[in-house]
Motif scaffolding. Sequence first.
Motif, PDB file in Angstrom:
ATOM      1  N   THR A 215      18.094  19.907  14.317  1.00  0.00           N
ATOM      2  CA  THR A 215      18.378  18.472  14.339  1.00  0.00           C
ATOM      3  C   THR A 215      18.851  18.011  12.963  1.00  0.00           C
ATOM      4  O   THR A 215      18.186  18.244  11.961  1.00  0.00           O
ATOM      5  CB  THR A 215      17.120  17.673  14.734  1.00  0.00           C
ATOM      6  N   GLY A 216      20.001  17.375  12.935  1.00  0.00           N
ATOM      7  CA  GLY A 216      20.569  16.911  11.673  1.00  0.00           C
ATOM      8  C   GLY A 216      21.613  17.847  11.094  1.00  0.00           C
ATOM      9  O   GLY A 216      22.300  17.491  10.134  1.00  0.00           O
ATOM     10  N   ALA A 217      21.758  19.042  11.668  1.00  0.00           N
ATOM     11  CA  ALA A 217      22.782  19.988  11.190  1.00  0.00           C
ATOM     12  C   ALA A 217      24.112  19.664  11.877  1.00  0.00           C
ATOM     13  O   ALA A 217      24.521  20.329  12.831  1.00  0.00           O
ATOM     14  CB  ALA A 217      22.349  21.428  11.479  1.00  0.00           C
ATOM     15  N   VAL A 218      24.776  18.610  11.374  1.00  0.00           N
ATOM     16  CA  VAL A 218      25.995  18.130  12.025  1.00  0.00           C
ATOM     17  C   VAL A 218      27.233  18.895  11.576  1.00  0.00           C
ATOM     18  O   VAL A 218      28.301  18.787  12.188  1.00  0.00           O
ATOM     19  CB  VAL A 218      26.195  16.625  11.756  1.00  0.00           C
ATOM     20  N   ASN A 219      27.108  19.661  10.475  1.00  0.00           N
ATOM     21  CA  ASN A 219      28.217  20.479   9.986  1.00  0.00           C
ATOM     22  C   ASN A 219      27.690  21.814   9.474  1.00  0.00           C
ATOM     23  O   ASN A 219      26.496  21.953   9.188  1.00  0.00           O
ATOM     24  CB  ASN A 219      28.949  19.770   8.835  1.00  0.00           C
ATOM     25  N   ASP A 220      28.585  22.783   9.359  1.00  0.00           N
ATOM     26  CA  ASP A 220      28.223  24.028   8.688  1.00  0.00           C
ATOM     27  C   ASP A 220      27.926  23.723   7.221  1.00  0.00           C
ATOM     28  O   ASP A 220      28.564  22.859   6.609  1.00  0.00           O
ATOM     29  CB  ASP A 220      29.374  25.037   8.761  1.00  0.00           C
ATOM     30  N   LYS A 221      26.958  24.435   6.660  1.00  0.00           N
ATOM     31  CA  LYS A 221      26.611  24.230   5.252  1.00  0.00           C
ATOM     32  C   LYS A 221      26.535  25.563   4.529  1.00  0.00           C
ATOM     33  O   LYS A 221      25.927  26.515   5.022  1.00  0.00           O
ATOM     34  CB  LYS A 221      25.273  23.502   5.117  1.00  0.00           C
ATOM     35  N   THR A 222      27.145  25.615   3.351  1.00  0.00           N
ATOM     36  CA  THR A 222      27.080  26.790   2.499  1.00  0.00           C
ATOM     37  C   THR A 222      25.883  26.661   1.566  1.00  0.00           C
ATOM     38  O   THR A 222      25.695  25.621   0.931  1.00  0.00           O
ATOM     39  CB  THR A 222      28.361  26.935   1.660  1.00  0.00           C
ATOM     40  N   GLY A 223      25.065  27.687   1.456  1.00  0.00           N
ATOM     41  CA  GLY A 223      23.898  27.658   0.583  1.00  0.00           C
ATOM     42  C   GLY A 223      24.256  28.018  -0.848  1.00  0.00           C
ATOM     43  O   GLY A 223      25.371  28.465  -1.151  1.00  0.00           O
ATOM     44  N   TYR A 224      23.302  27.818  -1.757  1.00  0.00           N
ATOM     45  CA  TYR A 224      23.544  28.087  -3.168  1.00  0.00           C
ATOM     46  C   TYR A 224      23.878  29.553  -3.436  1.00  0.00           C
ATOM     47  O   TYR A 224      24.682  29.858  -4.322  1.00  0.00           O
ATOM     48  CB  TYR A 224      22.322  27.694  -4.002  1.00  0.00           C
ATOM     49  N   PHE A 225      23.267  30.461  -2.691  1.00  0.00           N
ATOM     50  CA  PHE A 225      23.551  31.874  -2.911  1.00  0.00           C
ATOM     51  C   PHE A 225      25.027  32.180  -2.635  1.00  0.00           C
ATOM     52  O   PHE A 225      25.657  32.955  -3.356  1.00  0.00           O
ATOM     53  CB  PHE A 225      22.650  32.747  -2.025  1.00  0.00           C
ATOM     54  N   GLN A 226      25.578  31.550  -1.596  1.00  0.00           N
ATOM     55  CA  GLN A 226      26.994  31.762  -1.294  1.00  0.00           C
ATOM     56  C   GLN A 226      27.891  31.031  -2.294  1.00  0.00           C
ATOM     57  O   GLN A 226      28.957  31.534  -2.669  1.00  0.00           O
ATOM     58  CB  GLN A 226      27.328  31.305   0.130  1.00  0.00           C
ATOM     59  N   GLU A 227      27.478  29.837  -2.734  1.00  0.00           N
ATOM     60  CA  GLU A 227      28.292  29.078  -3.688  1.00  0.00           C
ATOM     61  C   GLU A 227      28.445  29.821  -5.010  1.00  0.00           C
ATOM     62  O   GLU A 227      29.451  29.666  -5.704  1.00  0.00           O
ATOM     63  CB  GLU A 227      27.655  27.711  -3.950  1.00  0.00           C
ATOM     64  N   ALA A 228      27.458  30.634  -5.362  1.00  0.00           N
ATOM     65  CA  ALA A 228      27.503  31.371  -6.630  1.00  0.00           C
ATOM     66  C   ALA A 228      28.254  32.685  -6.509  1.00  0.00           C
ATOM     67  O   ALA A 228      28.232  33.491  -7.448  1.00  0.00           O
ATOM     68  CB  ALA A 228      26.085  31.631  -7.123  1.00  0.00           C
ATOM     69  N   LYS A 229      28.955  32.920  -5.420  1.00  0.00           N
ATOM     70  CA  LYS A 229      29.633  34.196  -5.163  1.00  0.00           C
ATOM     71  C   LYS A 229      30.460  34.654  -6.363  1.00  0.00           C
ATOM     72  O   LYS A 229      31.309  33.931  -6.863  1.00  0.00           O
ATOM     73  CB  LYS A 229      30.535  34.056  -3.944  1.00  0.00           C
ATOM     74  N   GLY A 230      30.172  35.857  -6.840  1.00  0.00           N
ATOM     75  CA  GLY A 230      30.893  36.433  -7.964  1.00  0.00           C
ATOM     76  C   GLY A 230      30.430  35.922  -9.308  1.00  0.00           C
ATOM     77  O   GLY A 230      30.846  36.438 -10.344  1.00  0.00           O
ATOM     78  N   GLY A 231      29.567  34.885  -9.320  1.00  0.00           N
ATOM     79  CA  GLY A 231      29.142  34.267 -10.567  1.00  0.00           C
ATOM     80  C   GLY A 231      27.655  34.406 -10.821  1.00  0.00           C
ATOM     81  O   GLY A 231      27.048  35.434 -10.529  1.00  0.00           O
ATOM     82  N   THR A 232      27.070  33.325 -11.338  1.00  0.00           N
ATOM     83  CA  THR A 232      25.673  33.340 -11.753  1.00  0.00           C
ATOM     84  C   THR A 232      24.891  32.252 -11.029  1.00  0.00           C
ATOM     85  O   THR A 232      25.309  31.095 -10.988  1.00  0.00           O
ATOM     86  CB  THR A 232      25.549  33.112 -13.271  1.00  0.00           C
ATOM     87  N   LEU A 233      23.751  32.627 -10.457  1.00  0.00           N
ATOM     88  CA  LEU A 233      22.827  31.673  -9.858  1.00  0.00           C
ATOM     89  C   LEU A 233      21.668  31.495 -10.823  1.00  0.00           C
ATOM     90  O   LEU A 233      20.982  32.456 -11.175  1.00  0.00           O
ATOM     91  CB  LEU A 233      22.316  32.190  -8.514  1.00  0.00           C
ATOM     92  N   PHE A 234      21.456  30.249 -11.269  1.00  0.00           N
ATOM     93  CA  PHE A 234      20.407  29.951 -12.238  1.00  0.00           C
ATOM     94  C   PHE A 234      19.274  29.221 -11.543  1.00  0.00           C
ATOM     95  O   PHE A 234      19.412  28.075 -11.121  1.00  0.00           O
ATOM     96  CB  PHE A 234      20.977  29.089 -13.371  1.00  0.00           C
ATOM     97  N   LEU A 235      18.136  29.872 -11.386  1.00  0.00           N
ATOM     98  CA  LEU A 235      16.958  29.290 -10.749  1.00  0.00           C
ATOM     99  C   LEU A 235      16.076  28.659 -11.824  1.00  0.00           C
ATOM    100  O   LEU A 235      15.281  29.335 -12.476  1.00  0.00           O
ATOM    101  CB  LEU A 235      16.186  30.360  -9.969  1.00  0.00           C
ATOM    102  N   ASP A 236      16.259  27.354 -12.023  1.00  0.00           N
ATOM    103  CA  ASP A 236      15.530  26.649 -13.071  1.00  0.00           C
ATOM    104  C   ASP A 236      14.125  26.276 -12.597  1.00  0.00           C
ATOM    105  O   ASP A 236      13.931  25.924 -11.440  1.00  0.00           O
ATOM    106  CB  ASP A 236      16.305  25.383 -13.450  1.00  0.00           C
ATOM    107  N   GLU A 237      13.158  26.359 -13.512  1.00  0.00           N
ATOM    108  CA  GLU A 237      11.750  26.073 -13.221  1.00  0.00           C
ATOM    109  C   GLU A 237      11.278  26.831 -11.979  1.00  0.00           C
ATOM    110  O   GLU A 237      10.719  26.275 -11.040  1.00  0.00           O
ATOM    111  CB  GLU A 237      11.519  24.554 -13.070  1.00  0.00           C
ATOM    112  N   VAL A 238      11.497  28.122 -12.021  1.00  0.00           N
ATOM    113  CA  VAL A 238      11.187  28.979 -10.881  1.00  0.00           C
ATOM    114  C   VAL A 238       9.691  29.000 -10.589  1.00  0.00           C
ATOM    115  O   VAL A 238       9.265  29.303  -9.467  1.00  0.00           O
ATOM    116  CB  VAL A 238      11.728  30.407 -11.137  1.00  0.00           C
TER     117      VAL A 238
END
Length: 455
Positions: A215-238
């Motif tokens: 409910t509420g998923a009205v569009n496809d959504k890309t997650g942060y892991f996919q957005e960082a493709k080829g780059g760096t994912l920074f998990l702040d205050e892990v």
Amino acid sequence: MPKNNYILVIDDDTYICNILKKYLEQNDFKVDITYKGAAAKELIAQNHYDIILCDYRLPDYDGMHILRYTRSVKPLIPVVIMTAYAEISKAVELIKSGAFDYIVKPMQPEMVIEVLNRALDRNSQVKSVASFSESFIQGNSEKMLEVMQHVEIVASTDITVMIEGETGSGKEFIARAIHHSSNRSKAPFIPVDCGAIPGELANSVLFGHVKGSFTGAVNDKTGYFQEAKGGTLFLDEVGNLSYENQVKILRALQEKTVTRIGDNKAQRVDIRLIAASNENLHEKVEAGEFREDLYHRLNEFMIKVPALRSRREDIIEFAGQFINQANKAFNKSVQGLDDEARELLLKYEWPGNIRELQNVIKRAVLLSPEDVINPGLFPDELRLPLSGLSSGLSEKPSGAEFTDLKSATYVNERELIQNALEKTNNNKSRAARLLGIDRKTLYNKIRLYNLKQKD
């Protein structure tokens, strides 16, 4: 700044609310205002704000309550807190809890716009190499030179890095330095505030979802892991990750794949992971508050960022760079600091670290009528610390707070003037600068309170 960004202003002072609304609308913001926390929570739930600007003290709730509520229902909205300088320790706690930044009252309109611009820029997630190089200052202290040596060594690899340091000490800058020195520098750098991800939304925010999967998923959504493709994912205050989120991230790192909610097909991810914490995660592991397997997965290489008070030789260099940045932002031409201002900066403890120093310098540049910053342009906490103007002054009652003459509410004005005169050996010009007033006003106050003057 893009036009018509939607902002909610929360302050029980109707005058401040109305002034901010008028000024922000003149700068192409769409603005809602409210005076109580309860009404603010309803507006946050009903609307899609780009930024929330909230006073720390409200009649029914405080800024921490509003911050936590916002993170629970709209975790991606940056929250900026307005606070009195005497509450700086609370502001630091709010930053630790996920606030984007704080603004010290009395506010200057230009500083409000500057902070909001940065909040909007951060939402775009990606910084260019040029803009990063311009804003990054490493300092020349022995401790920071060692940190930068580690950055250089680890940047060319793909191993996971853990960065530990106090709030405001520059952990994200170190993460960006690693990214921009690596062979992934042309790909995205995606910072994620782990503490701002509610457990029920973690899968969607981190890994994405397909339309109609809940409910509420009205569009496809890309997650942060996919957005960082080829780059760096920074998990702040892990360290703020819930146990459930720790499990999900560990699995993604081990398998190097993610699966969107509602999708049966796993997607491979190619990222470099950097994590950061303002807490000692090893102690959290021993206390059973953080998974040991995730800790070791994240801590392939540790970098500890020193607090600003432990590298005081860097303070003036940082201040100089912040003066240059503020000159550009506010179209000013301040050249530097006078000797008293330098001395105050070097003696102060900086609980908010580099972030606090930057805010102090920006405020001083904005307010300065001359080309040199003097102590009168600094907030009360620097000019009149709670311990007194000097070790030779009379002790104040426990819990006393100092303010400048225009807004003194906690300390008798006569006592403030007497302390300033004693601190400056009766030098009226220096005392006036300490108090943030002109000499004529000081002489009038001396006569008004019948203060005895040394010859």
